[in-house]
Design a protein around this motif. Structure first.
Motif, mmCIF file in Angstrom:
data_model
loop_
_atom_site.group_PDB
_atom_site.id
_atom_site.type_symbol
_atom_site.label_atom_id
_atom_site.label_comp_id
_atom_site.label_asym_id
_atom_site.label_seq_id
_atom_site.Cartn_x
_atom_site.Cartn_y
_atom_site.Cartn_z
ATOM 1 N N SER A 190 106.127 62.794 88.085
ATOM 2 C CA SER A 190 106.728 64.071 88.466
ATOM 3 C C SER A 190 105.857 65.201 87.934
ATOM 4 O O SER A 190 105.488 65.193 86.761
ATOM 5 C CB SER A 190 108.147 64.200 87.903
ATOM 6 O OG SER A 190 108.992 63.190 88.421
ATOM 7 N N HIS A 192 105.001 69.625 88.135
ATOM 8 C CA HIS A 192 105.526 70.930 88.540
ATOM 9 C C HIS A 192 104.776 72.048 87.842
ATOM 10 O O HIS A 192 104.099 71.828 86.828
ATOM 11 C CB HIS A 192 107.014 71.036 88.192
ATOM 12 C CG HIS A 192 107.263 71.210 86.720
ATOM 13 N ND1 HIS A 192 107.146 70.166 85.815
ATOM 14 C CD2 HIS A 192 107.580 72.307 85.980
ATOM 15 C CE1 HIS A 192 107.398 70.604 84.597
ATOM 16 N NE2 HIS A 192 107.666 71.901 84.663
ATOM 17 N N TYR A 198 110.001 75.903 93.388
ATOM 18 C CA TYR A 198 110.042 74.723 94.253
ATOM 19 C C TYR A 198 108.687 74.011 94.354
ATOM 20 O O TYR A 198 108.336 73.452 95.395
ATOM 21 C CB TYR A 198 110.528 75.106 95.656
ATOM 22 C CG TYR A 198 111.847 75.835 95.635
ATOM 23 C CD1 TYR A 198 113.040 75.151 95.362
ATOM 24 C CD2 TYR A 198 111.902 77.215 95.849
ATOM 25 C CE1 TYR A 198 114.254 75.818 95.321
ATOM 26 C CE2 TYR A 198 113.110 77.896 95.799
ATOM 27 C CZ TYR A 198 114.278 77.196 95.535
ATOM 28 O OH TYR A 198 115.483 77.863 95.486
ATOM 29 N N GLY A 200 107.871 71.459 92.435
ATOM 30 C CA GLY A 200 107.987 70.104 91.928
ATOM 31 C C GLY A 200 107.730 69.037 92.976
ATOM 32 O O GLY A 200 108.157 69.161 94.131
ATOM 33 N N GLN A 201 107.018 68.002 92.565
ATOM 34 C CA GLN A 201 106.768 66.854 93.425
ATOM 35 C C GLN A 201 106.905 65.571 92.604
ATOM 36 O O GLN A 201 106.568 65.546 91.424
ATOM 37 C CB GLN A 201 105.371 66.897 94.047
ATOM 38 C CG GLN A 201 105.165 68.000 95.069
ATOM 39 C CD GLN A 201 103.815 67.899 95.762
ATOM 40 O OE1 GLN A 201 102.962 67.090 95.387
ATOM 41 N NE2 GLN A 201 103.617 68.722 96.782
ATOM 42 N N THR A 202 107.388 64.530 93.252
ATOM 43 C CA THR A 202 107.457 63.216 92.629
ATOM 44 C C THR A 202 106.689 62.227 93.496
ATOM 45 O O THR A 202 106.905 62.168 94.715
ATOM 46 C CB THR A 202 108.912 62.734 92.476
ATOM 47 O OG1 THR A 202 109.631 63.673 91.667
ATOM 48 C CG2 THR A 202 108.958 61.365 91.801
ATOM 49 N N GLU A 214 109.331 62.833 96.853
ATOM 50 C CA GLU A 214 110.251 63.973 96.738
ATOM 51 C C GLU A 214 109.424 65.232 96.495
ATOM 52 O O GLU A 214 108.427 65.198 95.800
ATOM 53 C CB GLU A 214 111.225 63.752 95.587
ATOM 54 C CG GLU A 214 112.311 64.813 95.482
ATOM 55 C CD GLU A 214 113.270 64.551 94.324
ATOM 56 O OE1 GLU A 214 114.250 65.320 94.207
ATOM 57 O OE2 GLU A 214 113.040 63.604 93.557
ATOM 58 N N SER A 215 109.871 66.340 97.062
ATOM 59 C CA SER A 215 109.170 67.610 96.846
ATOM 60 C C SER A 215 110.130 68.765 96.932
ATOM 61 O O SER A 215 111.258 68.621 97.444
ATOM 62 C CB SER A 215 108.031 67.783 97.859
ATOM 63 O OG SER A 215 108.549 67.879 99.184
ATOM 64 N N TRP A 217 111.494 70.510 94.428
ATOM 65 C CA TRP A 217 112.514 70.660 93.394
ATOM 66 C C TRP A 217 112.035 71.643 92.314
ATOM 67 O O TRP A 217 110.908 72.008 92.236
ATOM 68 C CB TRP A 217 112.898 69.329 92.761
ATOM 69 C CG TRP A 217 111.780 68.419 92.349
ATOM 70 C CD1 TRP A 217 111.203 67.418 93.070
ATOM 71 C CD2 TRP A 217 111.099 68.426 91.080
ATOM 72 N NE1 TRP A 217 110.219 66.793 92.351
ATOM 73 C CE2 TRP A 217 110.121 67.393 91.131
ATOM 74 C CE3 TRP A 217 111.194 69.195 89.924
ATOM 75 C CZ2 TRP A 217 109.254 67.113 90.066
ATOM 76 C CZ3 TRP A 217 110.345 68.919 88.869
ATOM 77 C CH2 TRP A 217 109.386 67.892 88.939
#
Length: 217
Positions: A190, A192, A198, A200-202, A214-215, A217
């Motif tokens: 993860s 960020h 916004y 954040g990426q996983t 995921e993105s 966040w």
């Protein structure tokens, strides 16, 4: 959570903290074990300190192996959280230094004992994908300083299997976790930037590739 110190250039830390890092590196280089142990027992996060901007990449355990430190010193460093699997710039681990210099009394203490064993192929492949991801993500945020990129091997010996990699200039960093090491090993990464909304990426990384899961966040 354990922290990976990836800073490879001087001038990134506040003066007082850089002085503390230098104190650890200097004591280990000299073989001044009382001074070294006193610092790392007070601040265990410094047990894996490598000289900022240095070329060797040696940490205190490497220096202990080179000097032939008393076994109790090695035990104290290990209790403070020193990593047996940490590789120097040339790829040597502390145990490799001990074997090369015939420090027989230290070899057993320094031999890695991973809590999450990981096949060499998987380790090498996932580390390459991780490093590529870090380079891309840090470039996206305009980070230009040199970095010592995380070594997956240290995750195999951490009780939680997790490490935090803060990146100066990114205003954030990377949380890296080794999952399902015995069955289907993967890294969950993860990242960020806390000043970019916004961001954040996983990502999930296996020996076969890196996927964004995921993105935003």
């Amino acid at each position: 959570m354990a922290e990976w110190d990836g800073v490879a250039e001087r001038g990134q830390y506040k003066e007082a903290y850089q002085a503390q890092l230098d104190e650890v590196a200097d004591a280990a280089y000299r073989g001044d074990w009382p001074a070294l142990v006193a610092v790392v027992e007070k601040s265990p996060g410094l047990a894996n300190t490598r000289r900022t901007g240095g070329r060797s990449g040696w940490a205190p355990l490497h220096q202990a192996a080179w000097h032939g430190a008393p076994p109790e010193v090695v035990r104290q460093l290990l209790r403070a959280g020193a990593w047996r699997t940490l590789r120097a710039a040339d790829g040597e681990r502390p145990v490799d230094v001990a074997v090369r210099l015939e420090r027989h009394e230290l070899v057993g203490l320094l031999e890695p004992a991973p809590l999450r064993p990981l096949a060499d192929r998987s380790l090498r492949a996932m580390e390459e994908y991780l490093h590529a991801l870090v380079r891309i993500r840090t470039a996206d945020f305009g980070v230009k300083l040199a970095l010592n990129l995380p070594q997956i091997s240290v995750l195999t010996e951490l009780p939680e299997g997790k490490v935090w990699f803060p990146v100066p200039g990114m205003y954030g960093g990377f949380s890296i976790a080794l999952e399902d090491a015995e069955t289907s090993p993967r890294l969950s990464v993860s990242s960020h930037c806390r000043v970019a909304g916004y961001s954040g990426q996983t990502h999930h990384i296996t020996a076969d590739g890196c996927a964004l899961v995921e993105s935003g966040w």
